[in-house]
Design a protein around this motif. Structure first.
Motif, mmCIF file in Angstrom:
data_model
loop_
_atom_site.group_PDB
_atom_site.id
_atom_site.type_symbol
_atom_site.label_atom_id
_atom_site.label_comp_id
_atom_site.label_asym_id
_atom_site.label_seq_id
_atom_site.Cartn_x
_atom_site.Cartn_y
_atom_site.Cartn_z
ATOM 1 N N ASN A 95 62.914 37.289 89.772
ATOM 2 C CA ASN A 95 62.196 38.120 90.746
ATOM 3 C C ASN A 95 62.443 39.607 90.516
ATOM 4 O OD1 ASN A 95 61.318 35.785 91.894
ATOM 5 N ND2 ASN A 95 62.702 35.833 93.631
ATOM 6 N N GLN B 227 60.373 34.577 82.006
ATOM 7 C CA GLN B 227 60.179 33.139 82.172
ATOM 8 C C GLN B 227 60.490 32.396 80.872
ATOM 9 O OE1 GLN B 227 59.049 31.561 85.251
ATOM 10 N NE2 GLN B 227 59.979 29.912 84.097
ATOM 11 N N GLN C 282 57.308 37.277 97.071
ATOM 12 C CA GLN C 282 58.485 36.418 97.241
ATOM 13 C C GLN C 282 58.344 35.535 98.475
ATOM 14 O OE1 GLN C 282 62.386 38.120 96.846
ATOM 15 N NE2 GLN C 282 61.672 39.690 95.436
ATOM 16 N N ASN D 204 70.251 27.806 89.965
ATOM 17 C CA ASN D 204 68.802 28.026 90.031
ATOM 18 C C ASN D 204 68.435 29.201 90.927
ATOM 19 O OD1 ASN D 204 68.178 25.983 88.282
ATOM 20 N ND2 ASN D 204 67.911 24.441 89.882
ATOM 21 N N SER D 205 69.183 29.368 92.019
ATOM 22 C CA SER D 205 68.862 30.492 92.911
ATOM 23 C C SER D 205 69.247 31.821 92.258
ATOM 24 C CB SER D 205 69.554 30.332 94.269
ATOM 25 O OG SER D 205 70.943 30.341 94.095
ATOM 26 N N GLN E 201 66.498 32.457 89.846
ATOM 27 C CA GLN E 201 65.292 32.879 90.576
ATOM 28 C C GLN E 201 65.378 34.353 90.957
ATOM 29 O OE1 GLN E 201 62.492 30.605 91.407
ATOM 30 N NE2 GLN E 201 61.701 32.683 91.454
ATOM 31 N N HIS E 202 66.571 34.788 91.357
ATOM 32 C CA HIS E 202 66.750 36.211 91.696
ATOM 33 C C HIS E 202 66.573 37.090 90.455
ATOM 34 C CE1 HIS E 202 68.380 39.875 93.398
ATOM 35 N NE2 HIS E 202 69.171 39.962 92.354
ATOM 36 N N MET F 270 53.773 30.111 91.078
ATOM 37 C CA MET F 270 54.270 30.984 92.145
ATOM 38 C C MET F 270 53.238 32.070 92.400
ATOM 39 S SD MET F 270 57.335 30.240 93.340
ATOM 40 C CE MET F 270 58.265 31.685 93.783
ATOM 41 N N ASN G 67 63.403 22.496 92.053
ATOM 42 C CA ASN G 67 64.418 23.554 91.981
ATOM 43 C C ASN G 67 64.255 24.467 90.762
ATOM 44 O OD1 ASN G 67 65.745 22.733 94.316
ATOM 45 N ND2 ASN G 67 66.886 21.165 93.187
ATOM 46 N N PRO H 259 63.351 27.375 88.513
ATOM 47 C CA PRO H 259 62.943 28.744 88.830
ATOM 48 C C PRO H 259 61.691 29.170 88.062
ATOM 49 C CG PRO H 259 65.118 28.692 87.761
ATOM 50 C CD PRO H 259 64.559 27.327 87.689
#
Lengths: 67, 142
Positions: free
Chosen positions: A47, A53, B79, A39-40, A43-44, B75, B51, B53
């Protein structure tokens, strides 16, 4: 041609040895992102605009289906 | 024939396009960014939302499987912003036309009360015609 084959084999070997490192290099993922948490990583990628999405939603739907 | 010099510069029509009118100072427009819809996702349990994203400036709507719960995760545009999670509970309606039915009844009641008021006023007028108010004489005799 032989040189190209050798490059591909080297890349494959590197991928087998450390797949996460190869992925982090390919997608420019910095060291501070926890590579053990998908998930991280996503997310990166979100971003930095490398994925949308909608793509994430579709991937997560597929993951839930096969769980 | 006039003297025509092929190497001389002959200016063509000037100001071919009309000059723009001066409309004065314009108001600065504020482009306030708005959070966009990020899609609808069904999840097996509500804990997945924390969790999940979500892109910056997006809001994803979640439906928890088998439960009447809707969760929105949005969001901000930085960031540094923390995600905003809002949870809603779905309420089942008794019938499909429940809402319109209630509205219809309330309008009907309003009309009924209006009719009652009108009838009441008509009765008052009729009674006043039947029993006109007594005029008192100057001597006090009726």
């Amino acid at each position: 041609m032989v040189g190209n084959m050798k490059d591909v084999m080297d890349m494959y070997q590197r991928f087998r040895q450390n797949p996460m490192q190869m992925l982090s290099q390919k997608f420019n993922i910095p060291q501070n992102v926890n590579m053990s948490d998908p998930n991280s990583i996503i997310q990166h990628l979100l971003n930095t605009g490398q994925v949308s999405q909608d793509q994430v939603n579709n991937a997560m739907k597929m993951r839930n289906q096969f769980r | 024939m006039p003297n025509y010099n092929p190497y001389q510069y002959y200016p063509t029509q000037t100001n071919a396009y009309p000059t723009q009118m001066n409309v004065g100072p314009t108001q600065p427009t504020q482009n306030i960014p708005q959070i966009q819809d990020g899609g609808f996702v069904t999840i097996p349990n509500a804990d997945m939302v924390y969790n999940y994203p979500v892109a910056m400036g997006k809001c994803v709507t979640f439906k928890v499987e088998g439960k009447p719960i809707i969760i929105e995760k949005s969001m901000g545009f930085s960031q540094l912003d923390s995600p905003k999670i809002e949870r809603y509970r779905l309420v089942k309606e008794d019938s499909e036309n429940n809402d319109s039915g209630e509205r219809g009844m309330s309008e009907l009641d309003k009309v009924k009360s209006d009719i009652k008021d009108i009838w009441g006023k008509l009765d008052e007028i009729e009674n006043s015609k039947k029993n006109p108010p007594r005029r008192e004489n100057k001597n006090g005799e009726s």
